[in-house]
Design a protein around this motif. Structure first.
Motif, PDB file in Angstrom:
ATOM      1  N   ARG A   1       0.798  -1.224   0.000  1.00  0.00           N
ATOM      2  CA  ARG A   1       0.000   0.000   0.000  1.00  0.00           C
ATOM      3  C   ARG A   1       0.833   1.278   0.000  1.00  0.00           C
ATOM      4  O   ARG A   1       0.300   2.370   0.010  1.00  0.00           O
ATOM      5  N   HIS A   2       2.167   1.113   0.002  1.00  0.00           N
ATOM      6  CA  HIS A   2       3.037   2.288  -0.148  1.00  0.00           C
ATOM      7  C   HIS A   2       3.245   2.539  -1.637  1.00  0.00           C
ATOM      8  O   HIS A   2       3.045   1.645  -2.453  1.00  0.00           O
ATOM      9  N   SER A   3       3.684   3.748  -1.974  1.00  0.00           N
ATOM     10  CA  SER A   3       3.913   4.028  -3.400  1.00  0.00           C
ATOM     11  C   SER A   3       5.068   3.179  -3.906  1.00  0.00           C
ATOM     12  O   SER A   3       5.914   2.712  -3.141  1.00  0.00           O
ATOM     13  N   SER A   4       5.107   2.971  -5.230  1.00  0.00           N
ATOM     14  CA  SER A   4       6.182   2.179  -5.828  1.00  0.00           C
ATOM     15  C   SER A   4       7.531   2.835  -5.575  1.00  0.00           C
ATOM     16  O   SER A   4       8.508   2.172  -5.209  1.00  0.00           O
ATOM     17  N   SER A   5       7.583   4.173  -5.749  1.00  0.00           N
ATOM     18  CA  SER A   5       8.860   4.851  -5.510  1.00  0.00           C
ATOM     19  C   SER A   5       9.237   4.756  -4.030  1.00  0.00           C
ATOM     20  O   SER A   5      10.409   4.622  -3.685  1.00  0.00           O
ATOM     21  N   GLY A   6       8.220   4.773  -3.155  1.00  0.00           N
ATOM     22  CA  GLY A   6       8.476   4.637  -1.724  1.00  0.00           C
ATOM     23  C   GLY A   6       9.077   3.282  -1.396  1.00  0.00           C
ATOM     24  O   GLY A   6       9.961   3.162  -0.541  1.00  0.00           O
ATOM     25  N   ASN A   7       8.605   2.238  -2.093  1.00  0.00           N
ATOM     26  CA  ASN A   7       9.153   0.899  -1.894  1.00  0.00           C
ATOM     27  C   ASN A   7      10.645   0.851  -2.217  1.00  0.00           C
ATOM     28  O   ASN A   7      11.414   0.215  -1.514  1.00  0.00           O
ATOM     29  N   VAL A   8      11.004   1.531  -3.285  1.00  0.00           N
ATOM     30  CA  VAL A   8      12.415   1.543  -3.681  1.00  0.00           C
ATOM     31  C   VAL A   8      13.220   2.411  -2.703  1.00  0.00           C
ATOM     32  O   VAL A   8      14.309   2.050  -2.273  1.00  0.00           O
ATOM     33  N   ALA A   9      12.620   3.549  -2.314  1.00  0.00           N
ATOM     34  CA  ALA A   9      13.305   4.475  -1.413  1.00  0.00           C
ATOM     35  C   ALA A   9      13.577   3.836  -0.053  1.00  0.00           C
ATOM     36  O   ALA A   9      14.588   4.119   0.584  1.00  0.00           O
ATOM     37  N   GLU A  10      12.692   2.931   0.342  1.00  0.00           N
ATOM     38  CA  GLU A  10      12.847   2.271   1.623  1.00  0.00           C
ATOM     39  C   GLU A  10      14.200   1.541   1.683  1.00  0.00           C
ATOM     40  O   GLU A  10      14.893   1.556   2.695  1.00  0.00           O
ATOM     41  N   ARG A  11      14.581   0.922   0.574  1.00  0.00           N
ATOM     42  CA  ARG A  11      15.864   0.247   0.502  1.00  0.00           C
ATOM     43  C   ARG A  11      17.025   1.241   0.681  1.00  0.00           C
ATOM     44  O   ARG A  11      18.016   0.964   1.344  1.00  0.00           O
ATOM     45  N   LEU A  12      16.843   2.437   0.116  1.00  0.00           N
ATOM     46  CA  LEU A  12      17.885   3.461   0.220  1.00  0.00           C
ATOM     47  C   LEU A  12      17.974   4.003   1.648  1.00  0.00           C
ATOM     48  O   LEU A  12      19.048   4.309   2.150  1.00  0.00           O
ATOM     49  N   LEU A  13      16.805   4.084   2.296  1.00  0.00           N
ATOM     50  CA  LEU A  13      16.764   4.550   3.697  1.00  0.00           C
ATOM     51  C   LEU A  13      17.562   3.612   4.609  1.00  0.00           C
ATOM     52  O   LEU A  13      18.306   4.051   5.468  1.00  0.00           O
ATOM     53  N   VAL A  14      17.387   2.301   4.374  1.00  0.00           N
ATOM     54  CA  VAL A  14      18.103   1.309   5.184  1.00  0.00           C
ATOM     55  C   VAL A  14      19.605   1.545   5.078  1.00  0.00           C
ATOM     56  O   VAL A  14      20.351   1.386   6.036  1.00  0.00           O
ATOM     57  N   ALA A  15      20.033   1.971   3.888  1.00  0.00           N
ATOM     58  CA  ALA A  15      21.464   2.190   3.669  1.00  0.00           C
ATOM     59  C   ALA A  15      21.917   3.557   4.185  1.00  0.00           C
ATOM     60  O   ALA A  15      23.074   3.919   4.029  1.00  0.00           O
ATOM     61  N   GLY A  16      20.996   4.337   4.762  1.00  0.00           N
ATOM     62  CA  GLY A  16      21.414   5.583   5.409  1.00  0.00           C
ATOM     63  C   GLY A  16      21.126   6.853   4.628  1.00  0.00           C
ATOM     64  O   GLY A  16      21.437   7.951   5.092  1.00  0.00           O
ATOM     65  N   GLU A  17      20.489   6.734   3.469  1.00  0.00           N
ATOM     66  CA  GLU A  17      20.180   7.942   2.695  1.00  0.00           C
ATOM     67  C   GLU A  17      19.015   8.670   3.379  1.00  0.00           C
ATOM     68  O   GLU A  17      18.020   8.046   3.741  1.00  0.00           O
ATOM     69  N   ARG A  18      19.145   9.991   3.564  1.00  0.00           N
ATOM     70  CA  ARG A  18      18.091  10.705   4.283  1.00  0.00           C
ATOM     71  C   ARG A  18      17.488  11.872   3.498  1.00  0.00           C
ATOM     72  O   ARG A  18      16.416  12.348   3.831  1.00  0.00           O
ATOM     73  N   SER A  19      18.178  12.370   2.489  1.00  0.00           N
ATOM     74  CA  SER A  19      17.650  13.523   1.765  1.00  0.00           C
ATOM     75  C   SER A  19      16.477  13.111   0.880  1.00  0.00           C
ATOM     76  O   SER A  19      16.593  12.181   0.066  1.00  0.00           O
ATOM     77  N   PHE A  20      15.349  13.790   1.077  1.00  0.00           N
ATOM     78  CA  PHE A  20      14.149  13.400   0.328  1.00  0.00           C
ATOM     79  C   PHE A  20      14.378  13.503  -1.174  1.00  0.00           C
ATOM     80  O   PHE A  20      14.010  12.598  -1.934  1.00  0.00           O
ATOM     81  N   ALA A  21      15.040  14.602  -1.591  1.00  0.00           N
ATOM     82  CA  ALA A  21      15.250  14.811  -3.029  1.00  0.00           C
ATOM     83  C   ALA A  21      16.111  13.690  -3.612  1.00  0.00           C
ATOM     84  O   ALA A  21      15.813  13.142  -4.678  1.00  0.00           O
ATOM     85  N   THR A  22      17.169  13.306  -2.893  1.00  0.00           N
ATOM     86  CA  THR A  22      18.043  12.247  -3.376  1.00  0.00           C
ATOM     87  C   THR A  22      17.306  10.907  -3.417  1.00  0.00           C
ATOM     88  O   THR A  22      17.425  10.139  -4.371  1.00  0.00           O
ATOM     89  N   LEU A  23      16.530  10.654  -2.351  1.00  0.00           N
ATOM     90  CA  LEU A  23      15.765   9.404  -2.304  1.00  0.00           C
ATOM     91  C   LEU A  23      14.854   9.288  -3.515  1.00  0.00           C
ATOM     92  O   LEU A  23      14.819   8.265  -4.196  1.00  0.00           O
TER      93      LEU A  23
END
Lengths: 265, 239
Positions: free
Chosen positions: A114-136
């Motif tokens: 139920r999350h957006s498709s881009s959110g699903n991908v961004a979640e993986r980036l978050l785990v790796a420590g990425e925090r900037s919304f624009a970069t995500l």
């Protein structure tokens, strides 16, 4: 017969993946018996075999979801050393989140429906420590584009997508961090033929453009023939034969491989 | 002349497990090939001509004997070399032209042709330029360059196949009936390209249904018919 372990004389690059003498038993069932495999940087290793041959178990071990009874697994990366089977849970999770990508047979496996498709991908980036919304957002978009996901549907949740589209979200998630190793477990099973071709084409392109090393498990020999450089044939937890993809298909040596190849439609 | 390939006592047969039988393709074949030399393989159907080519390329595994190849990295026995080395040599030094195109779904003709250059590290734009040049040379119409060759006619597919196989010079080139299903113009373009590669030092071993197509290129003929296996030098070639 196990050419998969032969030492090269010309190619001087070290194998990225070295799996040695892996044994795994589930109760009285021997799932893997003395399985070894080498995968060189940039190549695609295909693993074929009937259901229960141990091919998916081996793949899950490479994704550190399972631990064998004995054997070792190393990745030739600057920040990783030693037998990966000996890592603790946290270290395994970090390694899998950052350096190893996996695409499962079930298109929605591991997706937040139920999350957006881009959110699903961004979640993986978050785990790796990425925090900037624009970069995500930018990185998620680029990974989805590389997986040939239609960008006008970036915000659509996977629950609204077809299986083929979900598979592309999985693929985008798996490649978002440019993993050193991409594992694919029956990535085209259950998809219709035109979508299968698209997924295979995308994989081949990723291999060529980004030199991603891949291990693909499939019972579909056509898929393996299209994408793999080398093939390992497994039966009852053992590697019965391994070789270059054209050799395995044109001149299979083992009785079981001959049976498999001859049974192909 | 520099020796490129030295084949010693090469034997190949097939074990057909489901029939419980063995089939001998050829036995104890020995010959060598120099740089810039063109060797024609001759023999009746089933004499093992294509099987020999495929064994040299390692699509088939020889049962015994040696295939000593003088690679840029030194002498290597192709019959025993590790798969990863063979894969490397195929990308860099050994080419194989068959009658059949291995087309992947959704890959355009020009991308299929450019691929060997891309794998060798040539940038995308240059690789594409050269791919188009060779498609044009072999007579593939420009409107087909961006189309998928899976739908092409046999002859058109074969042209794409040739452009791909011959786009970069190799040290050793194996030719399995490359003129089959080609029109006269494409055949002429092929012969010109082979002559260029030959004078550039490429060693070639070929099987041709109509050897007359490449008559001028042939230096030596090897007859694989078991009873009459002979080697004939160019001066008294009978084809």
């Amino acid at each position: 017969m196990t050419r998969v372990m032969d030492a090269p004389r010309i190619v001087t690059t070290k194998p990225l993946v070295v799996v040695r003498n892996v044994d795994k038993n589930y109760g009285s069932v021997q799932a893997l018996r003395q399985v070894s495999a080498l995968v060189y940087p940039g190549e695609v290793l295909g693993i074929v075999g009937e259901s229960g041959s141990g091919k998916s178990t081996l793949l899950r071990m490479m994704n550190l979801e399972e631990t064998p009874d004995s054997g070792s697994y190393t990745l030739d990366l600057s920040d990783v050393s030693g037998n990966l089977f000996e890592l603790d849970r946290f270290a395994r999770r970090m390694l899998c989140a950052t350096r190893i990508g996996i695409v499962y047979q079930n298109p929605h496996h591991g997706l937040l429906m139920r999350h957006s498709s881009s959110g699903n991908v961004a979640e993986r980036l978050l785990v790796a420590g990425e925090r900037s919304f624009a970069t995500l957002r930018a990185k998620a978009k680029s990974a989805l584009a590389a997986s040939e996901f239609p960008l006008e549907r970036l915000d659509a949740p996977p629950i609204e997508l077809s299986g083929g589209m979900q598979q592309r979200v999985q693929l985008a998630k798996a490649i978002a961090l440019e993993p050193a190793l991409l594992l694919l477990d029956e990535p085209t099973t259950g998809l219709d033929v035109s979508v299968q071709a698209l997924v295979l084409d995308t994989l081949k392109r990723l291999q060529q453009e980004r030199q991603i090393t891949m291990v693909i498990v499939s019972h579909d020999l056509g898929v393996i023939r299209t994408v793999a450089d080398r093939v390992m044939v497994m039966r009852r937890g053992e590697v019965v034969e391994a070789g270059l993809v054209d050799q395995i298909f044109q001149d299979p040596q083992h009785a079981y491989t001959q049976q498999l190849v001859h049974a192909k439609l | 002349m520099t020796n490129v390939l030295d084949i010693r006592g090469l034997t190949k047969g097939f074990i057909m497990h489901h029939l419980g039988s063995k089939m001998q393709a050829f036995a104890d074949v020995s010959f060598s090939v120099d740089a810039g030399e063109f060797v024609l393989l001759k023999g009746a159907n089933g004499a093992g001509k294509s099987t020999l080519l495929r064994s040299l390329y390692r699509s088939y595994l020889a049962q015994s004997g040696q295939i000593l190849f003088q690679s840029d990295h030194g002498l290597i026995d192709l019959a025993q070399a590790a798969d990863i080395d063979i894969a490397h040599l195929r990308r860099t030094e050994i080419g194989f032209v068959t009658q059949f195109l291995v087309a992947r779904p959704r890959v355009s003709a020009e991308a299929v042709v450019a691929e060997p250059l891309r794998m060798a590290g040539v940038n995308a734009a240059d690789a594409l330029d050269q791919a188009r040049h060779w498609l044009e040379t072999f007579g593939v119409k420009p409107e087909l360059w961006r189309a998928y060759p899976t739908t092409f006619s046999g002859g058109e597919q074969q042209k794409v196949n040739l452009a791909r196989a011959l786009i970069r010079p190799q040290k050793l080139l194996l030719l399995d009936e490359p003129t089959a299903s080609l029109d006269a113009n494409a055949r002429a373009a092929l012969v010109t390209r082979l002559a260029d590669l030959k004078s550039g030092g490429t060693a070639m071993i070929g099987v041709f249904h109509h050897p007359g197509d490449v008559e001028k290129l042939i230096d030596r003929v090897i007859d694989l018919t078991p009873e009459t296996r002979t080697e004939v030098v160019r001066d008294d070639v009978a084809i």
